[in-house]
Structure formats: C-alpha cells, structure tokens
Design an enzyme around this catalytic site. Structure first.
Site, short mmCIF file in Angstrom:
data_model
loop_
_atom_site.label_atom_id
_atom_site.label_comp_id
_atom_site.label_asym_id
_atom_site.label_seq_id
_atom_site.Cartn_x
_atom_site.Cartn_y
_atom_site.Cartn_z
N TYR A 106 -13.75 -17.71 23.55
CA TYR A 106 -12.37 -17.65 23.05
C TYR A 106 -11.52 -18.73 23.73
O TYR A 106 -11.59 -18.91 24.96
CB TYR A 106 -11.83 -16.26 23.37
CG TYR A 106 -10.47 -15.98 22.80
CD1 TYR A 106 -10.29 -15.77 21.44
CD2 TYR A 106 -9.35 -15.91 23.63
CE1 TYR A 106 -9.04 -15.50 20.92
CE2 TYR A 106 -8.10 -15.64 23.11
CZ TYR A 106 -7.95 -15.44 21.75
OH TYR A 106 -6.71 -15.18 21.24
N ASP A 159 -17.57 -11.16 27.52
CA ASP A 159 -16.52 -10.75 26.58
C ASP A 159 -17.23 -10.08 25.41
O ASP A 159 -17.91 -10.74 24.62
CB ASP A 159 -15.72 -11.98 26.14
CG ASP A 159 -14.55 -11.63 25.24
OD1 ASP A 159 -14.64 -10.62 24.51
OD2 ASP A 159 -13.55 -12.37 25.26
#
Ligand SMILES: *Cc1c(COP(=O)(O)O)cnc(C)c1O
Length: 396
Positions: free
Chosen positions: A114, A186
């Site tokens: 991200y 994540d």
C-alpha cells in the site's frame, strides 16, 4: 456456568458472531460507553485500572470499555494473543513500525505494498534515521540480497493491490527470521477469515479495518495483532501518538464482525465467479485474480488462503486507459470509488488513485497495464454485477 472460551472446536464463523467469551448472563451487544475519563473510590483502584492498559478503564486514550471487547474478538479471530485497534489503518501500521524500528535500523518492504505504508517508511528514513529497501514481490529470489545486519523488519502484503501478487508467507517468515528480522504482514485484502499469517510464522499482522473488517464503507479504523509482548510496544506507541478509535467506532466494528463470515464468503464467491466470466470476455485482455488457475500465485494462494481468494480483482481492458475510463464511466451498479472490502462493489483506475504518483513507464515496469480497472466485489447479486460489468465493457 460454562465459559464459551472453554468450548472446544468453535469455528471462526461462530466465534465472529459470539466473540471468544460469552458471559451467559451479560449483554449480547457491548454497550457504548462515552466517557473520556473514569473515576475511582481509592488510589489503589485507580492504579489497578491504569495497569490494565488497553483492557482497563482509566483514560480513553489508553483504551476503553467499548474497545477492549472488540480487540479480544479480533485477536481471537486472527489467532493472536493480543490486538490493538487504531483510528485508521495508517495509524495502526505507523504505530507498528514506530514500536519496532529505532534510528539506524533498516526495513525491507515489498514495493507492491500500500502506497501509504511505503510513505511511512520513507518518512521514517528522512526524519527518524531508518534505512529502507524496497523489493519486488514478483521476484522472491532477489529479496535476501536487500537484508543487512541492521534489518529489523520485513513488511509484506498479500495479495497485493492492484495486480494481486501473492507472497508465500511461510517463505517470507523463514527468510526474515533467518536474517534476524520480524515479519510484519498487512492482511487487509485477505481479511482475518481469509488468511492467517500468524499461523504461517508472521510476528505482527495489521489490517485497515476500514476495509473488510468494518465492511460497510462507513468508518475508518486499523488493527495490529501479535504476541502480548510485542503488542506492549505497540500499545506504548498508540498511547504516545494518540490514534485511538472512539467508542462509536469500536461498537460499529463489533457489530460488523458479527457478519464478517457471511460478507467474506459472499464477496469472495462473487469475485471468483466474475473473474472467471471476465476471463473470457472479448473486451478483456487479462484478469488478475489469485483464484484463477492461470494466476502465477494461484498455488500459493490455494495453500495459504481460506474461504476463497478475497474480494479484490483487476482486469485489463483492451484499448488501454481510454477504454478503461469509458468502462468505469459506464458502470451503474458498481460505484466509482477508492477503497475495498465493503458491501458495495467499487471500481477505480489505479493511474488516477493508488498509483497516480508513478509515470506510465513506471507502472508498466511494475506490471500494471494502463487499461487496468480494479474492482472490489461486494455482496450484491452476482448476476446484476455481471450485467453491469458486461454492459460497461461493451460501451462505445
Ligand atoms: C486502505 C489500506 C490501508 C490504509 O488504511 P486506512 O484505514 O485508509 O488508513 C493500508 N493497507 C491496505 C492494504 C489498505 O487497503
């Protein structure tokens, strides 16, 4: 009376509904307690509440009574000893890094992670003296060369946005540990019911709870999970920097978790069906979805993901960016918006959203076609979604 925590063999779908413990005489829904601070009859009572940290009721920034039950529920689902919630995914990820990196330490991170995560690491490199190396998720054989003696952390995300690169978590954990580093994962796109990185060797797991955990596109939150010992440092960072979610958000997350299993199962099944149909659409050059046998990460995804392959898929529209723009502008059911993991199907174009900071050449190098449409599949009727996507692809 029997405590449900001691009932063996309850499956994740049941635990998502009831939580890890259920007081048979208590409330079914945690009451929202709007109190910024708490008072005590004696000093000893006050100190005892403060020592409970996130599980206590002392001052809201340290943790509060609406928050701790949902943290326990999340830890239980992810198979972690402890969980801490934050006011956003980025607050969670940055606290995990701040808790585990000092000046002079080094971190290795997948370039496909991200964008905000890479931004935090770069910010730390500028301001806090962290070293950072980005490695390509598509080339695991190159990762080890990026580690140094100061490397303390290896951060990965799987599947990744927007081309759904799959990382072998057991391999990443073995590499990180051999190099004396922690593996942080994540798990936002997989969700706690879709992938269990801690069982595969990860040391810390984080989510943007804004996505599948919250699931209704109506709140911002994040969570970090791991052993009680590692989470103590994360609690310190949360308390110092102050990114605690308020009681209303905590309650909304508890409410959302009760339907997580239903939402994940339905969205993942819809996504697989649509990925299959899109693969043979005349206007689609390629579909990126780990559930497809042709996807390079399919075998790893089958091994390490449960309940399907996640809600996120991307497809390359023949005709490049102009054709992708026309497709997104023609959608009527799927909405044009950033974010993922919600009830509503959402589409967006990476060159205008997550990957706008890159030049077209950099996107090509990263394996992101200019005609790529990213879709987060929701829980709508799959036939309506298919009709909408097919019409939008055929729009002139
Ligand atoms: C959205 C997202 C984040 C950031 O979360 P926020 O809640 O927006 O702060 C981090 N990682 C992934 C994979 C995301 O999708």
């Amino acid at each position: 009376m029997k405590n449900r925590a001691e009932t063996p063999g309850l499956r994740p779908g049941t635990r998502a509904v009831h939580g890890p413990t259920r007081d048979p005489g208590g409330w079914v829904s945690t009451p929202v307690i709007h109190s910024a601070t708490f008072s005590f009859p004696t000093l000893a009572d006050m100190l005892a509440a403060r020592d409970l940290r996130s599980a206590g009721a002392f001052y809201q920034r340290l943790g509060h009574p609406t928050l701790s039950p949902v943290e326990a529920r999340l830890a239980d689902l992810e198979g972690a000893e402890a969980a801490l919630l934050f006011a956003s995914g980025m607050a969670a990820i940055s606290a995990a890094f701040l808790a585990h990196l000092r000046s002079g330490d080094h971190a290795v991170c997948l370039a496909q992670c991200y964008g905000g995560t890479v931004d935090v690491l770069r910010f730390g490199a500028e301001r806090f003296g962290w070293g950072v190396a980005l490695v390509d998720a598509r080339a695991p054989e190159t990762w080890e060369a990026a580690f140094r003696s100061e490397t303390k952390l290896f951060h990965v995300e799987t599947p990744s946005n927007p081309t759904l690169c799959v990382t072998d978590l057991a391999f990443a954990a073995e590499l990180a540990h051999r190099q004396g580093a922690l593996l942080t994962v994540d798990n936002t796109i997989g969700s706690p019911l879709g992938q269990r990185p801690l069982a595969l060797g990860a040391d810390l797991v984080m989510h943007s709870a804004t996505k599948s955990i919250g699931g209704h596109s109506d709140l911002l939150a994040g969570v970090v999970m791991g052993t009680a010992q590692r989470m103590e440092a994360v609690w310190n960072a949360r308390t110092i920097f102050g990114g605690v979610p308020d009681p209303s958000v905590a309650w909304l997350i508890e409410r959302s978790l009760k339907t997580l299993a239903l939402r994940v199962a339905r969205a993942n099944a819809n996504a697989l069906e649509l990925a299959r149909r899109l693969s043979s659409h005349a206007r689609v050059a390629q579909v990126f979805y780990p559930g497809l046998e042709a996807h390079p990460g399919h075998d790893i995804a089958r091994r390490q993901m449960q309940n399907g392959f996640g809600p996120l898929l991307s497809f390359d529209v023949k005709g490049g960016l102009a054709a992708a723009e026309r497709c997104v502008d023609s959608l009527r059911v799927v909405r044009h918006a950033a974010s993922l993991g919600g009830l509503e199907s959402l589409a967006c174009l990476p060159p205008y959203t997550s990957h706008r900071h890159m030049t077209p050449a950099e996107r090509t190098e990263a394996g992101i076609p200019e005609g790529l449409v990213r879709v987060s599949i929701g829980i709508e009727d799959v036939e309506d979604l298919w009709f909408d996507l097919d019409e939008a692809l055929n729009a002139e």
